[in-house]
Each structure stands twice: as C-alpha cells, then as structure tokens.
Design a protein around this motif. Sequence first.
Motif, PDB file in Angstrom:
ATOM      1  N   LEU A  72       0.874  -1.332   0.080  1.00 26.00           N
ATOM      2  CA  LEU A  72      -0.071  -0.171  -0.022  1.00 26.00           C
ATOM      3  C   LEU A  72       0.956   1.342  -0.019  1.00 26.00           C
ATOM      4  N   TYR A  73       0.762   2.062  -0.888  1.00 26.05           N
ATOM      5  CA  TYR A  73       1.358   3.318  -0.940  1.00 26.05           C
ATOM      6  C   TYR A  73       0.278   4.275  -1.090  1.00 26.05           C
ATOM      7  N   LYS A  74       0.466   5.185  -0.092  1.00 24.85           N
ATOM      8  CA  LYS A  74      -0.681   6.659  -0.231  1.00 24.85           C
ATOM      9  C   LYS A  74      -1.725   5.958  -0.253  1.00 24.85           C
ATOM     10  N   GLY A  75      -1.868   4.787   0.474  1.00 26.76           N
ATOM     11  CA  GLY A  75      -3.560   4.173   0.599  1.00 26.76           C
ATOM     12  C   GLY A  75      -3.964   3.339  -0.541  1.00 26.76           C
ATOM     13  N   SER A  76      -2.913   3.093  -1.642  1.00 29.59           N
ATOM     14  CA  SER A  76      -3.353   2.547  -2.846  1.00 29.59           C
ATOM     15  C   SER A  76      -2.677   1.109  -3.126  1.00 29.59           C
ATOM     16  N   HIS A  77      -3.329   0.225  -3.385  1.00 29.63           N
ATOM     17  CA  HIS A  77      -2.597  -1.123  -3.901  1.00 29.63           C
ATOM     18  C   HIS A  77      -1.818  -0.486  -4.969  1.00 29.63           C
ATOM     19  N   VAL A  78      -0.496  -1.227  -4.585  1.00 32.25           N
ATOM     20  CA  VAL A  78       0.727  -0.733  -5.800  1.00 32.25           C
ATOM     21  C   VAL A  78       1.361  -1.897  -6.443  1.00 32.25           C
ATOM     22  N   GLY A  79       1.226  -3.153  -5.554  1.00 33.97           N
ATOM     23  CA  GLY A  79       2.003  -4.289  -5.950  1.00 33.97           C
ATOM     24  C   GLY A  79       1.748  -5.414  -4.927  1.00 33.97           C
ATOM     25  N   VAL A  80       2.793  -6.214  -5.240  1.00 35.07           N
ATOM     26  CA  VAL A  80       2.504  -7.503  -4.233  1.00 35.07           C
ATOM     27  C   VAL A  80       3.986  -8.083  -3.868  1.00 35.07           C
ATOM     28  N   ALA A  81       4.306  -8.301  -2.679  1.00 37.46           N
ATOM     29  CA  ALA A  81       5.521  -8.739  -1.991  1.00 37.46           C
ATOM     30  C   ALA A  81       5.443  -9.589  -0.830  1.00 37.46           C
ATOM     31  N   GLY A  82       6.268 -10.447  -0.717  1.00 37.90           N
ATOM     32  CA  GLY A  82       6.148 -11.116   0.427  1.00 37.90           C
ATOM     33  C   GLY A  82       7.476 -12.342   0.284  1.00 37.90           C
ATOM     34  N   PHE A  83       7.140 -13.367   1.369  1.00 36.49           N
ATOM     35  CA  PHE A  83       7.856 -14.645   1.168  1.00 36.49           C
ATOM     36  C   PHE A  83       7.321 -15.675   0.468  1.00 36.49           C
ATOM     37  N   ASN A  84       7.774 -15.888  -0.881  1.00 35.72           N
ATOM     38  CA  ASN A  84       7.182 -17.077  -1.817  1.00 35.72           C
ATOM     39  C   ASN A  84       7.362 -18.223  -1.216  1.00 35.72           C
ATOM     40  N   GLU A  85       8.503 -18.424  -0.383  1.00 37.86           N
ATOM     41  CA  GLU A  85       8.595 -19.785   0.379  1.00 37.86           C
ATOM     42  C   GLU A  85       9.225 -19.245   1.741  1.00 37.86           C
ATOM     43  N   ILE A  86       8.922 -19.972   2.791  1.00 40.15           N
ATOM     44  CA  ILE A  86       9.682 -19.953   4.037  1.00 40.15           C
ATOM     45  C   ILE A  86      10.199 -21.564   4.254  1.00 40.15           C
ATOM     46  N   ASN A  87      11.273 -21.860   4.252  1.00 38.27           N
ATOM     47  CA  ASN A  87      11.846 -23.193   4.632  1.00 38.27           C
ATOM     48  C   ASN A  87      12.375 -23.037   6.034  1.00 38.27           C
ATOM     49  N   TRP A  88      11.406 -23.722   6.763  1.00 40.05           N
ATOM     50  CA  TRP A  88      11.628 -23.672   8.353  1.00 40.05           C
ATOM     51  C   TRP A  88      12.883 -24.508   8.643  1.00 40.05           C
ATOM     52  N   SER A  89      13.216 -25.656   8.083  1.00 35.09           N
ATOM     53  CA  SER A  89      14.283 -26.618   8.285  1.00 35.09           C
ATOM     54  C   SER A  89      15.583 -25.867   8.064  1.00 35.09           C
ATOM     55  N   ASN A  90      15.654 -24.937   6.996  1.00 36.02           N
ATOM     56  CA  ASN A  90      17.116 -24.410   6.808  1.00 36.02           C
ATOM     57  C   ASN A  90      16.981 -22.767   7.150  1.00 36.02           C
ATOM     58  N   LYS A  91      15.678 -22.469   7.779  1.00 37.79           N
ATOM     59  CA  LYS A  91      15.511 -20.851   8.325  1.00 37.79           C
ATOM     60  C   LYS A  91      15.966 -20.247   7.198  1.00 37.79           C
ATOM     61  N   THR A  92      15.307 -20.232   6.177  1.00 38.21           N
ATOM     62  CA  THR A  92      15.504 -19.362   4.881  1.00 38.21           C
ATOM     63  C   THR A  92      14.228 -18.861   4.421  1.00 38.21           C
ATOM     64  N   ALA A  93      14.170 -17.657   3.889  1.00 39.14           N
ATOM     65  CA  ALA A  93      12.794 -17.176   3.347  1.00 39.14           C
ATOM     66  C   ALA A  93      13.458 -16.573   1.775  1.00 39.14           C
ATOM     67  N   TYR A  94      12.353 -16.716   1.083  1.00 39.80           N
ATOM     68  CA  TYR A  94      12.498 -16.387  -0.386  1.00 39.80           C
ATOM     69  C   TYR A  94      11.801 -15.218  -0.770  1.00 39.80           C
ATOM     70  N   ILE A  95      12.302 -13.998  -0.908  1.00 38.94           N
ATOM     71  CA  ILE A  95      11.328 -12.833  -1.224  1.00 38.94           C
ATOM     72  C   ILE A  95      11.089 -12.820  -2.760  1.00 38.94           C
ATOM     73  N   GLY A  96       9.735 -12.611  -2.975  1.00 38.06           N
ATOM     74  CA  GLY A  96       9.410 -12.132  -4.464  1.00 38.06           C
ATOM     75  C   GLY A  96       8.587 -11.089  -4.343  1.00 38.06           C
ATOM     76  N   TYR A  97       8.481 -10.222  -5.403  1.00 39.72           N
ATOM     77  CA  TYR A  97       7.789  -8.947  -5.544  1.00 39.72           C
ATOM     78  C   TYR A  97       7.446  -8.377  -6.825  1.00 39.72           C
ATOM     79  N   TRP A  98       6.619  -7.903  -7.097  1.00 39.90           N
ATOM     80  CA  TRP A  98       6.321  -7.011  -8.364  1.00 39.90           C
ATOM     81  C   TRP A  98       5.541  -5.680  -7.951  1.00 39.90           C
ATOM     82  N   LEU A  99       5.773  -4.748  -8.707  1.00 37.35           N
ATOM     83  CA  LEU A  99       5.455  -3.462  -8.692  1.00 37.35           C
ATOM     84  C   LEU A  99       4.544  -2.899  -9.845  1.00 37.35           C
ATOM     85  N   GLY A 100       3.475  -1.912  -9.642  1.00 35.07           N
ATOM     86  CA  GLY A 100       2.799  -1.731 -10.894  1.00 35.07           C
ATOM     87  C   GLY A 100       3.671  -0.522 -11.492  1.00 35.07           C
TER      88      GLY A 100
END
Length: 189
Positions: A72-100
């Motif tokens: 959310l940027y200035k109250g508007s939806h502008v993209g999606v981001a997060g952890f596409n995968e969290i590997n708890w065994s290896n304690k690793t997260a993989y970030i993915g994102y896209w922006l309008g």
Amino acid sequence: MFVHKINEELSLKLIELRDAKSIFKLTNQSREYLREWLPWLDTTTKIEDTEEYIKMSLKGIAENRSLNTVILYKGSHVGVAGFNEINWSNKTAYIGYWLGEQFQGNGIMTEVAKALTDYAFSELHLNKVEIRAAVENKKSRSVPERLGFVNEGCIRQAEWLYDHYVDHVIYGMLAGEWMVQEETQEGRR
C-alpha cells in the motif's frame, strides 16, 4: 487485518480475497510491462485467476510456509511482495515482488524488501533471506544490491519465460550480516 507500517506513505498488509479486484486491475494496467520478467501474466486473464492466486497465498499463510502481502502506497494497492516460500528446516525465506509500472522509481520496492528482510530476521528468527532475479532484470536486481545482499552466483536457465529460458542471479543475506549492517547504519545517523 494485519498491517505493517514501513513509513508514513508505505505499508504492507496481508493479502485478502477482497484485494482481488484492485490487484487484477493493477495487473492489467501493467500487463505488458510486467510480462517482460514475470511468467504468470498469460495465465492471469480474469479476476478469478487473481482470486485463485490469493486463495493459494492464504493457504500458504495458514500452513506457515509463505507470507504474501499487498503493498500500500499512499493508501492505494501498488504491488505484491512477500515470502514466496519459508523453509523452516533451513531457516530461509525467499522474497518475491512486483510493482505496478506507474509506481516505479519511488524507492518503494527497496523499502519493502528491507522491511521484509528485517521482519524475517527480527520476528521470524530466520538465518537467511534470498532474492532471485533474472540476470537481465536490472531493476529487480538493484533492490538486493542497494540493500547490501551478496551476489551468490547464477543459476543457468532457471526459469522458462514464455518462449525462452532466463538465468537467475541469487542474492543472499545472513542474519548476522544484516545485524552488523543495521548497527553500522545506526551509528552513522
């Protein structure tokens, strides 16, 4: 509804089904721009496709194996981001994102990736965060580079992108490295 405030203009909120309309609209507005580097544009042609993605994201959140948010940027939806995968065994997260497309160039994604990385280490107590980007995707690659991630190498033909393969660069950040970097930056302020 969970919202993580990054600054006065920028925040992340957990993705919800009610976000489908605005996310699909944003996808359509940036379709040609996003298609250059994202493999799912041709299979996201109606709002129901976005709803299916959100349902899959909600399942990943419920099963504690991913965490996708709406930017959310200035109250508007502008993209999606997060952890596409969290590997708890290896304690690793993989970030993915896209922006309008119309929101590029405002430093949004760098701030978002920084907030997600900090969350991975301080709240989830993970050991490593990875970001992967196509070798030629200079905008996406600049995000982990600005944040001090280490270029750990290249995976050849890592992804099929409509009619050709693209190589990926893998960037990594370890929890210990992040802490030192953050302490150094705090000392400069």
